[in-house]
Design a protein around this motif. Structure first.
Motif, short mmCIF file in Angstrom:
data_model
loop_
_atom_site.label_atom_id
_atom_site.label_comp_id
_atom_site.label_asym_id
_atom_site.label_seq_id
_atom_site.Cartn_x
_atom_site.Cartn_y
_atom_site.Cartn_z
N SER A 246 1.16 -1.30 0.20
CA SER A 246 0.01 0.01 0.62
C SER A 246 0.68 1.24 -0.10
O SER A 246 2.00 1.38 0.51
CB SER A 246 -0.93 -0.04 1.30
OG SER A 246 -1.47 -1.53 1.03
N GLN B 51 -3.49 8.64 -6.54
CA GLN B 51 -5.05 9.36 -7.57
C GLN B 51 -4.57 10.62 -8.24
O GLN B 51 -5.47 10.67 -9.51
CB GLN B 51 -6.17 9.33 -6.24
CG GLN B 51 -7.32 9.31 -7.18
CD GLN B 51 -7.71 8.29 -8.28
OE1 GLN B 51 -7.30 7.22 -8.00
NE2 GLN B 51 -8.62 8.47 -9.34
N ASP C 12 -3.26 -2.78 -1.20
CA ASP C 12 -4.25 -2.07 -1.45
C ASP C 12 -5.46 -1.51 -2.97
O ASP C 12 -4.76 -1.26 -3.37
CB ASP C 12 -3.77 -0.62 -0.98
CG ASP C 12 -4.70 0.38 -0.35
OD1 ASP C 12 -5.89 0.47 -1.50
OD2 ASP C 12 -3.96 1.74 -0.86
N GLU C 13 -6.02 -3.12 -3.34
CA GLU C 13 -6.38 -3.06 -4.53
C GLU C 13 -7.12 -2.27 -4.84
O GLU C 13 -7.10 -1.54 -5.86
CB GLU C 13 -6.99 -4.19 -4.11
CG GLU C 13 -6.30 -5.87 -4.39
CD GLU C 13 -6.78 -6.92 -4.12
OE1 GLU C 13 -7.09 -7.36 -5.19
OE2 GLU C 13 -7.88 -7.04 -3.43
N ALA C 14 -7.98 -1.85 -3.83
CA ALA C 14 -8.97 0.00 -4.12
C ALA C 14 -7.82 0.58 -4.56
O ALA C 14 -8.19 1.17 -5.64
CB ALA C 14 -9.36 0.06 -2.53
N THR C 15 -6.56 0.95 -4.25
CA THR C 15 -6.05 1.94 -4.67
C THR C 15 -5.72 1.74 -6.50
O THR C 15 -5.89 2.57 -6.94
CB THR C 15 -5.25 2.67 -3.74
OG1 THR C 15 -4.89 3.20 -2.72
CG2 THR C 15 -4.24 3.69 -4.73
N LYS D 185 -6.77 -1.04 -7.64
CA LYS D 185 -8.11 -0.91 -9.01
C LYS D 185 -8.52 0.58 -9.88
O LYS D 185 -8.71 0.78 -10.07
CB LYS D 185 -9.53 -1.40 -8.24
CG LYS D 185 -9.35 -2.63 -8.28
CD LYS D 185 -10.43 -3.60 -7.42
CE LYS D 185 -10.26 -4.94 -8.01
NZ LYS D 185 -11.03 -5.42 -6.43
N ASN D 186 -8.32 1.88 -8.59
CA ASN D 186 -9.04 3.04 -8.73
C ASN D 186 -7.49 3.41 -10.01
O ASN D 186 -8.18 4.58 -10.90
CB ASN D 186 -8.89 4.14 -8.08
CG ASN D 186 -10.00 3.60 -6.70
OD1 ASN D 186 -11.15 3.30 -7.61
ND2 ASN D 186 -10.11 4.60 -6.12
N GLU E 81 -9.22 2.03 -13.20
CA GLU E 81 -10.08 2.26 -14.27
C GLU E 81 -10.28 3.79 -14.24
O GLU E 81 -10.40 4.78 -15.38
CB GLU E 81 -10.88 2.53 -12.83
CG GLU E 81 -11.67 1.29 -12.79
CD GLU E 81 -12.16 0.76 -11.97
OE1 GLU E 81 -12.80 1.28 -10.97
OE2 GLU E 81 -12.39 -0.28 -11.35
N TYR F 124 -6.98 -3.30 -13.98
CA TYR F 124 -6.15 -4.39 -12.06
C TYR F 124 -6.66 -5.70 -12.48
O TYR F 124 -7.33 -6.60 -12.48
CB TYR F 124 -6.89 -4.06 -11.04
CG TYR F 124 -6.19 -4.28 -9.73
CD1 TYR F 124 -5.01 -4.16 -9.71
CD2 TYR F 124 -7.16 -5.92 -9.35
CE1 TYR F 124 -4.86 -5.05 -8.34
CE2 TYR F 124 -6.90 -6.24 -8.36
CZ TYR F 124 -5.26 -6.11 -7.48
OH TYR F 124 -4.83 -5.95 -6.47
#
Length: 331
Positions: free
Chosen positions: A200, A209, A254-257, A259-260, A263, A269
């Protein structure tokens, strides 16, 4: 074709005395040989010139040709240096590799770090025509290798990347920002970043981001890869004596980051949970969109004497064969 030593062509002047001697030998020189005097040759006039006499002149011509070819070989004929432009299908790619110490976790064989380097090097080897650069990041980011189409150089450099080259940590945003700086001046229409990490974002100057938004504005796709098995994995730790031991710890990515980032930029991802999955991921990325680019190729000077050497040998062999067969004389 060009000649490395054109001055050797002056040796062709040897033909002049050789031809002069041959003409002399076959005219005035005949009187030096054994002969038979006849009152008239009228009886032989209808016979014409014997074939053996014609072949004797052909043998001499073959010998002159062999000498000429040898002279050309001595002059070293070469193919010229040249530039040529070819059109290939290619894209600009940056490989952004996480080299933080957590990449030494042994849920991959032999560990995440070596598995990632091996698959990345094989990926590069198959991307003919692409311009590829390498960025490494941990607690900071660094352009390890600028954009180049030399696949062997890239693959060799990836193999030489060592753990500990940068301060420890995981600055995903900085690694992405450095990759963008390298790509933004590229000429290819298709530009991509392959970002590989196992953690992460916990340090750095640029937020992931924010870097993703910049990449989007510049039309750069980011393919993110989270490296790590599901559950626990053996992570390296130093004991009180400075020795490395492996302790089982939960895998946190930190898969959410990631992926964002993918995308936002129009990328994708991937989650790599083992060596074979990681290979499959790079195989899928290998099918990236490509664009037509022009490349200039340089052709170096090379010796091209072999055809002349073969011709000299063939001419010499043909003359020798005629002398030993058709023109053979009895002792």
């Amino acid at each position: 074709m060009q000649l490395a030593h054109p001055a050797y062509l002056w040796l062709l002047l040897l033909w002049v005395p050789l031809i002069a001697w041959y003409v002399y030998k076959n005219t005035r020189g005949r009187s030096l040989n054994a002969s038979l005097a006849l009152s008239s040759t009228r009886a032989f006039a209808s016979l014409g010139t014997p074939m053996r006499a014609i072949l004797r002149h052909i043998v001499f011509a073959l010998q002159l040709g062999a000498i000429g070819c040898i002279v050309v070989v001595l002059a070293r004929p070469q193919t010229r240096d040249s530039w040529n432009t070819s059109t290939v299908e290619g894209t600009d790619i940056i490989l952004a590799l996480d080299i933080s110490t957590s990449m030494l976790a042994r849920d991959f064989k032999p560990d995440r770090f070596e598995a990632a380097k091996d698959v990345a090097a094989k990926f590069v080897a198959g991307r003919e025509g692409d311009n590829i650069g390498v960025v490494i990041f941990a607690g900071e980011s660094f352009t390890a290798l600028p954009m180049t189409a030399d696949r062997a150089l890239i693959a060799n450099y990836i193999g030489d990347i060592q753990m500990g080259m940068l301060e420890d940590g995981t600055a995903i945003g900085d690694g992405l920002a450095t990759s963008i700086n390298r790509l933004k001046e590229g000429k290819a229409k298709s530009k991509s970043i392959i970002l590989l990490t196992d953690g992460s974002n916990n340090t750095g100057v640029v937020a992931p981001q924010t870097a993703a938004e910049i990449a989007k504005q510049l039309g750069i796709k980011v393919y993110t890869i989270g490296v790590g098995t599901n559950g626990n994995a053996p992570y390296p730790q130093e004991d009180m004596f400075g020795r490395i031991e492996y302790v089982s710890m939960p895998v946190v990515i930190d898969e959410a980051t990631l992926k964002n980032i993918a995308e936002t930029t129009g990328g994708k991802y991937f989650r790599a949970t083992g060596n074979s999955v990681l290979k499959d991921i790079f195989a899928e990325i290998d099918r990236l969109e490509k664009t037509t680019i022009d490349t200039r190729n340089f052709s170096a000077t090379e010796d091209d004497y072999m055809p002349w050497a073969v011709a000299a040998l063939a001419l010499f062999a043909a003359g020798l064969l005629l002398r030993l067969t058709v023109l053979r004389t009895m002792p």
